[in-house]
Design an enzyme around this catalytic site. Structure first.
Site, PDB file in Angstrom:
ATOM      1  CB  CYS A  96      -1.014  -0.017   1.133  1.00  0.00           C
ATOM      2  SG  CYS A  96      -2.457   0.988   0.761  1.00  0.00           S
ATOM      3  CG  HIS A 197      -3.360  -3.041   4.196  1.00  0.00           C
ATOM      4  ND1 HIS A 197      -2.168  -2.592   4.693  1.00  0.00           N
ATOM      5  CD2 HIS A 197      -3.875  -2.021   3.456  1.00  0.00           C
ATOM      6  CE1 HIS A 197      -1.984  -1.340   4.273  1.00  0.00           C
ATOM      7  NE2 HIS A 197      -2.990  -0.993   3.539  1.00  0.00           N
TER       8      HIS A 197
HETATM    9  N1  GLN Z   1      -2.145   6.896   2.265  1.00  0.00           N
HETATM   10  C1  GLN Z   1      -2.242   6.076   1.100  1.00  0.00           C
HETATM   11  C2  GLN Z   1      -3.614   6.146   0.446  1.00  0.00           C
HETATM   12  O1  GLN Z   1      -4.508   6.544   1.025  1.00  0.00           O
HETATM   13  C3  GLN Z   1      -1.892   4.623   1.467  1.00  0.00           C
HETATM   14  C4  GLN Z   1      -2.900   4.053   2.422  1.00  0.00           C
HETATM   15  C5  GLN Z   1      -2.423   2.731   3.028  1.00  0.00           C
HETATM   16  O2  GLN Z   1      -1.243   2.404   3.160  1.00  0.00           O
HETATM   17  N2  GLN Z   1      -3.406   1.937   3.474  1.00  0.00           N
HETATM   18  O3  GLN Z   1      -3.790   5.743  -0.643  1.00  0.00           O
END
Ligand code: GLN
Length: 252
Positions: A96, A197
């Protein structure tokens, strides 16, 4: 324990990028390595730390825009060293927010452009609506070996792969990279990037083994063939996650 039975994992920014228990991926890699008679030596790499020269597998988790912005300049500076290690056969898993920052840049929800490490052939721009939910992918990391990957996504970022770049998998259920292309993640040799995740690896043990094999292959010069482990619980977790994804993945 001789050097050959020890795999070095470079864990990038665990103090900043670790939402959704992404740290759990390291625990899975360590346990599966142990069950196979070798050891995982985890080196944490925080801003300002040197990049160790003997890393077999780089790992970076996810995080909010703010945490990403706090480490992005350091990661961008570290890009050439990681690129060189990957060119030398090291492996990587980026999840992510970490995945986004291995690309060219991430334009976040405030419109600020966070520099990327320039390793993966992609860029990311945040959209208005977050893409949240269970995801199911179809992957073929080794020719003819088609598998599914189940996980959970929560991101504002829309990731665009460069022309000809290889995704990690095809979306069977969920949003994936941008909610439109039908693809998720990115693969560059032994380096994998994904939005998934969960943490990802407890419910996808084959993927943990694939990464461990690449890392041990880097260390020893020979790609090992691992025998099966008793993965009933993992298979059940994969099943539950897959059913959830098929029933409601990819809907705002
Ligand atoms: N901040 C990034 C987004 O919103 C990654 C989010 C995350 O790692 N879950 O896309």
């Amino acid at each position: 324990m001789s050097a050959a039975e020890r795999v070095v994992v470079g864990h990038l920014y665990p103090g900043y990028l670790n939402i959704y228990a992404d740290r759990g991926n390291i625990a899975v890699l360590a346990a599966r390595a142990r069950w196979r008679g070798f050891e995982l030596a985890v080196v944490t790499i925080e801003p300002g730390d040197p990049t160790p020269g003997d890393v077999d597998l780089f790992y970076v988790g996810g995080g909010q825009d703010r945490e990403q912005s706090l480490i992005a300049p350091d990661l961008a500076k570290r890009g050439p060293a990681i690129k060189e290690a990957l060119a030398g056969g090291a492996a990587a898993l980026a999840v992510c927010g970490g995945y986004q920052l291995l690309g060219q840049f991430y334009r976040d929800q405030r419109g600020d452009e966070q520099p990327g490490a320039g390793i993966l052939p992609l860029y990311t721009e945040a959209g208005d609506r977050r893409m949240i939910g269970d995801v199911l992918l179809e992957c073929e990391l080794d020719p003819g070996d088609v598998r599914t990957v189940a996980g959970f996504e929560n991101h504002a970022g829309r990731t665009i792969l460069d022309e000809g770049a290889e995704p990690l998998g095809r979306v069977l259920a969920g949003f994936g990279n941008d909610g439109e292309s039908g693809y998720e993640g990115c693969r560059l040799g032994r380096a994998l990037g994904t939005y998934l995740h969960g943490p990802l690896l407890p419910r996808n043990p084959w993927l943990a083994d694939w990464l461990l094999a690449q890392a041990l292959g880097h260390r020893t010069g020979e790609l090992p063939v691992f025998g099966p482990l008793e993965d009933e619980l993992e298979a059940e977790a994969h099943g539950v996650s897959s059913v959830r994804a098929r029933s409601r993945g990819g809907r705002y």
